[in-house]
Design an enzyme around this catalytic site. Sequence first.
Site, PDB file in Angstrom:
ATOM      1  N   CYS A   2      96.533  69.777  87.028  1.00  0.00           N
ATOM      2  CA  CYS A   2      97.027  70.945  87.818  1.00  0.00           C
ATOM      3  C   CYS A   2      96.691  70.824  89.248  1.00  0.00           C
ATOM      4  O   CYS A   2      96.150  69.680  89.647  1.00  0.00           O
ATOM      5  CB  CYS A   2      96.459  72.283  87.208  1.00  0.00           C
ATOM      6  SG  CYS A   2      96.355  72.300  85.510  1.00  0.00           S
ATOM      7  N   ARG A  27     102.180  68.740  90.885  1.00  0.00           N
ATOM      8  CA  ARG A  27     101.229  68.677  89.774  1.00  0.00           C
ATOM      9  C   ARG A  27     101.138  69.178  88.543  1.00  0.00           C
ATOM     10  O   ARG A  27     100.423  69.127  87.537  1.00  0.00           O
ATOM     11  CB  ARG A  27      99.696  68.699  90.433  1.00  0.00           C
ATOM     12  CG  ARG A  27      99.503  67.738  91.758  1.00  0.00           C
ATOM     13  CD  ARG A  27      98.230  68.186  92.201  1.00  0.00           C
ATOM     14  NE  ARG A  27      97.100  67.527  91.135  1.00  0.00           N
ATOM     15  CZ  ARG A  27      96.541  66.351  91.231  1.00  0.00           C
ATOM     16  NH1 ARG A  27      97.119  65.535  92.123  1.00  0.00           N
ATOM     17  NH2 ARG A  27      95.760  66.089  90.304  1.00  0.00           N
ATOM     18  N   TRP A  75      99.906  72.795  84.820  1.00  0.00           N
ATOM     19  CA  TRP A  75     100.609  72.147  83.647  1.00  0.00           C
ATOM     20  C   TRP A  75      99.788  72.464  82.667  1.00  0.00           C
ATOM     21  O   TRP A  75      98.608  71.830  82.259  1.00  0.00           O
ATOM     22  CB  TRP A  75     100.740  70.803  84.305  1.00  0.00           C
ATOM     23  CG  TRP A  75     101.399  70.087  83.473  1.00  0.00           C
ATOM     24  CD1 TRP A  75     102.840  69.870  83.440  1.00  0.00           C
ATOM     25  CD2 TRP A  75     101.091  69.180  82.488  1.00  0.00           C
ATOM     26  NE1 TRP A  75     103.396  69.031  82.448  1.00  0.00           N
ATOM     27  CE2 TRP A  75     102.211  68.480  82.010  1.00  0.00           C
ATOM     28  CE3 TRP A  75      99.993  68.682  81.789  1.00  0.00           C
ATOM     29  CZ2 TRP A  75     102.248  67.707  80.848  1.00  0.00           C
ATOM     30  CZ3 TRP A  75      99.761  67.864  80.873  1.00  0.00           C
ATOM     31  CH2 TRP A  75     101.060  67.340  80.370  1.00  0.00           C
ATOM     32  N   ASN A 100      91.128  71.697  87.429  1.00  0.00           N
ATOM     33  CA  ASN A 100      92.057  70.609  87.143  1.00  0.00           C
ATOM     34  C   ASN A 100      91.069  69.611  86.174  1.00  0.00           C
ATOM     35  O   ASN A 100      90.289  68.953  86.744  1.00  0.00           O
ATOM     36  CB  ASN A 100      92.644  70.119  88.407  1.00  0.00           C
ATOM     37  CG  ASN A 100      93.281  68.688  88.154  1.00  0.00           C
ATOM     38  OD1 ASN A 100      94.277  68.558  87.171  1.00  0.00           O
ATOM     39  ND2 ASN A 100      93.249  67.687  88.934  1.00  0.00           N
ATOM     40  N   GLY A 101      91.823  69.142  85.157  1.00  0.00           N
ATOM     41  CA  GLY A 101      91.006  68.342  84.263  1.00  0.00           C
ATOM     42  C   GLY A 101      91.077  68.729  82.891  1.00  0.00           C
ATOM     43  O   GLY A 101      91.756  69.768  82.479  1.00  0.00           O
ATOM     44  N   GLU A 483     114.299  51.768  83.499  1.00  0.00           N
ATOM     45  CA  GLU A 483     113.834  52.702  84.446  1.00  0.00           C
ATOM     46  C   GLU A 483     115.124  53.591  85.009  1.00  0.00           C
ATOM     47  O   GLU A 483     114.828  54.685  85.060  1.00  0.00           O
ATOM     48  CB  GLU A 483     113.460  52.054  85.728  1.00  0.00           C
ATOM     49  CG  GLU A 483     113.314  52.664  87.178  1.00  0.00           C
ATOM     50  CD  GLU A 483     112.271  53.701  86.722  1.00  0.00           C
ATOM     51  OE1 GLU A 483     111.459  53.696  85.953  1.00  0.00           O
ATOM     52  OE2 GLU A 483     112.055  54.528  87.682  1.00  0.00           O
ATOM     53  N   LYS A 487     114.686  57.710  84.326  1.00  0.00           N
ATOM     54  CA  LYS A 487     115.346  58.609  85.337  1.00  0.00           C
ATOM     55  C   LYS A 487     116.323  59.598  85.013  1.00  0.00           C
ATOM     56  O   LYS A 487     116.122  60.605  85.062  1.00  0.00           O
ATOM     57  CB  LYS A 487     115.872  57.634  86.686  1.00  0.00           C
ATOM     58  CG  LYS A 487     115.014  56.966  87.341  1.00  0.00           C
ATOM     59  CD  LYS A 487     114.274  57.950  88.297  1.00  0.00           C
ATOM     60  CE  LYS A 487     112.869  58.075  87.771  1.00  0.00           C
ATOM     61  NZ  LYS A 487     111.786  56.874  87.942  1.00  0.00           N
ATOM     62  N   GLU A 490     114.721  62.037  82.246  1.00  0.00           N
ATOM     63  CA  GLU A 490     113.569  62.932  82.730  1.00  0.00           C
ATOM     64  C   GLU A 490     114.331  64.079  83.742  1.00  0.00           C
ATOM     65  O   GLU A 490     113.378  65.166  83.671  1.00  0.00           O
ATOM     66  CB  GLU A 490     112.497  62.407  83.261  1.00  0.00           C
ATOM     67  CG  GLU A 490     112.770  61.541  84.598  1.00  0.00           C
ATOM     68  CD  GLU A 490     111.255  61.005  85.213  1.00  0.00           C
ATOM     69  OE1 GLU A 490     110.410  61.277  85.108  1.00  0.00           O
ATOM     70  OE2 GLU A 490     111.817  60.007  85.882  1.00  0.00           O
ATOM     71  N   HIS A 506     122.131  43.611  67.272  1.00  0.00           N
ATOM     72  CA  HIS A 506     121.064  43.476  66.094  1.00  0.00           C
ATOM     73  C   HIS A 506     121.021  45.084  65.791  1.00  0.00           C
ATOM     74  O   HIS A 506     119.860  45.349  65.407  1.00  0.00           O
ATOM     75  CB  HIS A 506     119.990  43.000  66.696  1.00  0.00           C
ATOM     76  CG  HIS A 506     119.923  41.518  66.848  1.00  0.00           C
ATOM     77  ND1 HIS A 506     120.415  40.411  65.845  1.00  0.00           N
ATOM     78  CD2 HIS A 506     120.339  40.785  68.015  1.00  0.00           C
ATOM     79  CE1 HIS A 506     120.566  39.431  66.623  1.00  0.00           C
ATOM     80  NE2 HIS A 506     120.544  39.446  67.933  1.00  0.00           N
ATOM     81  N   LYS A 605     103.899  65.430  88.204  1.00  0.00           N
ATOM     82  CA  LYS A 605     103.817  64.310  89.090  1.00  0.00           C
ATOM     83  C   LYS A 605     102.721  63.233  88.846  1.00  0.00           C
ATOM     84  O   LYS A 605     102.805  62.175  88.641  1.00  0.00           O
ATOM     85  CB  LYS A 605     103.894  64.601  90.566  1.00  0.00           C
ATOM     86  CG  LYS A 605     103.965  63.533  91.598  1.00  0.00           C
ATOM     87  CD  LYS A 605     105.286  62.856  91.653  1.00  0.00           C
ATOM     88  CE  LYS A 605     105.415  61.701  92.357  1.00  0.00           C
ATOM     89  NZ  LYS A 605     106.466  60.718  91.991  1.00  0.00           N
TER      90      LYS A 605
HETATM   91  C1  F6R Z   1     108.742  58.708  85.990  1.00  0.00           C
HETATM   92  C2  F6R Z   1     107.624  58.806  86.711  1.00  0.00           C
HETATM   93  C3  F6R Z   1     106.370  58.618  85.692  1.00  0.00           C
HETATM   94  C4  F6R Z   1     105.098  58.007  86.632  1.00  0.00           C
HETATM   95  C5  F6R Z   1     103.723  57.806  85.503  1.00  0.00           C
HETATM   96  C6  F6R Z   1     102.930  56.979  86.357  1.00  0.00           C
HETATM   97  O1  F6R Z   1     109.754  58.937  86.992  1.00  0.00           O
HETATM   98  O2  F6R Z   1     107.161  59.194  87.900  1.00  0.00           O
HETATM   99  O3  F6R Z   1     106.912  57.970  84.744  1.00  0.00           O
HETATM  100  O4  F6R Z   1     105.614  56.732  86.797  1.00  0.00           O
HETATM  101  O5  F6R Z   1     103.655  59.025  85.268  1.00  0.00           O
HETATM  102  O6  F6R Z   1     102.381  57.603  87.427  1.00  0.00           O
HETATM  103  P1  F6R Z   1     101.612  56.631  88.461  1.00  0.00           P
HETATM  104  O7  F6R Z   1     102.525  55.649  89.076  1.00  0.00           O
HETATM  105  O8  F6R Z   1     101.205  57.840  89.472  1.00  0.00           O
HETATM  106  O9  F6R Z   1     100.453  56.160  87.933  1.00  0.00           O
END
Ligand code: F6R
Length: 610
Positions: A2, A27, A75, A100-101, A483, A487, A490, A506, A605
């Site tokens: 959070c 966050r 969150w 937060n935690g 990747e 994208k 998500e 396969h 994030k």
């Molecule tokens: C996807 C994304 C997440 C982060 C993951 C790791 O777009 O952003 O999959 O890559 O949560 O986050 P970091 O890089 O901050 O450790």
Amino acid sequence: MCGIVGAVAGRDVVAILLEGLKRLEYRGYDSAGVAIQNAEGVLDRMRVTGKVRDLESCLTGRPFVGHLGIAHTRWATHGRPADCNAHPHTSHDTVAVVHNGIIENHEALRIRLEDLGYDFTSDTDTEVIAHLVHHHRLQQPSLWHAVRIAVSELVGAYAIGVVSTTDPGRLVAARLGSPLVVGIGVDEQFIASDVTALLSVTRHFVFLEDGDVAELTQTGVTIHDAAGQIVGRPIKKSEVSADAINLGDFVHYMQKEIHEQSTAIADTLEGRLSGHRILEEAFGPLARGVFDETRCIQIVACGTSYHAGLVARYWFEAIAGIPCTVEVASEFRYRRPVVSPGTLVVCISQSGETADTLAALQETKRLGYAHSLAICNVPESSIVREAELTLMTRAGPEIGVASTKAFTCQLVALLLLVIAIGRRHGLGLVREAEIVAELAALPVLIEKVLRLEGAIRVLAKQLLDKHHALFLGRGTQYPVAMEGALKLKEISYIHAEAYPAGELKHGPLALIDAQMPVVALAPDNELLEKLRSNLQEVRARGGQFFLFADTAANFQDAPDMRVVRMPSVGSTTAPVVYTVPLQLLAYHTAAIKGTNVDQPRNLAKSVTVE
Ligand code: F6R
């Protein structure tokens, strides 16, 4: 996972708290709340399910003014998103807490506090902190003493801000395992989960360490460390400019961040190349000794950062000639890996606060891995502080939840590392110069790819009514396809999976029909002809293609195939360049669909919980 913010000042702090929360919404954004101590010394609290703007609307026209306050954007971990679970949590209208935690022993504490007569009104783990502080304050001379005893009873991770009507004008903050900064103003002090929340009020920050408990008043900050000693932590000036977190002319942060990639890559390379060589000094004074001893690489990371690691594995083995394994941190940390002598652990993280990656790094130390290196975008983050060596990406603040510019900068940083290690294992000057030339060309190439945005937007329209998509690549393009699929899912909520193109026959080929768009990556490299055959297998079964292909590969548009012609790129850096159109495809699909691009549902994030 959070965001928290707090302030004590000679002026009303409500606007400062709300602005801070907006900056922290990356966050978490399922509920928000604020508590202030008003002029009568009474706690006033407002909480809503929803976003910070919903909280702001609730406060409009309501008398809600105070010189001391705390606020939170959530969150959900314990307890669904609901007003009653939103922070701040209070005890007896006296103590208010933002957290937060995760408190792992919250159930045992709850039972103990209920026996003491405390009533619980939420399903959260945080509420125990409010009651625990209240309980201890009854016996202790100050809020600071009460918080100190309360946190000693917590098991888990926390960054907290606490106020109490018994201690007017005092804000107590503590951290263990979750990030927390103190912002130093002129006769006003602040706390927040990161510096960006406070850039509109200060540029001067103290980064609290694990175990610290700080007391903030209008005139100053006193920090006690885990042993209870008063400590002076250094005050650092943030280099992040307030402009870096403004949207400018873009519709979403994600779009802005995609467009910032050529600058971010140029910044990440700056001062790290000299002529045709990379400068090993970029890795710090200890690097030479560490690299001399390195015999193999273990990469740990999560999500997008994990995909960067997967690309790097191809590079480490093909260019540097040393073994490399890559694993998602959440699995690695609980496995019992065999530790090979001379292994360099490489942690990749945009935020530097991802709980699984941090814990995996700590675990490698316990297991006796030789050395560690962090590739990270946030200089003061926990992972940077924990690692032996660091190489910072210089992507600048990444606000959109879907990582974009951080990923391409991670790839660039990893390639610098591959060269530095490769020099010790037979990588010659000529090959190094070729790769350096490719790196230096990246900013211009990415600008060229960004000019394809209009064509990619047209393709995105054709994805709108689809429920699934396949992404194909071979070699280093396979993790790029992964990747791209991440994208798309998500932010647009379209289910997408990536496969190495040779693997289709396969099993996944059974999925192919006109409703299953196939996105494929075709740079002009040694695997192109193999890929061409794989694509034929799909076309023969009625598949619809979106192909990102090198112009020289000479693919032609057809009713079942839309081709976006990519500029010619070097074979080593192709994964960096081919990432960009997939980011644009996901972005425009989501933007046209009208999803919340920067804050997709259920995500946050920075994943600071396990
Ligand atoms: C996807 C994304 C997440 C982060 C993951 C790791 O777009 O952003 O999959 O890559 O949560 O986050 P970091 O890089 O901050 O450790």
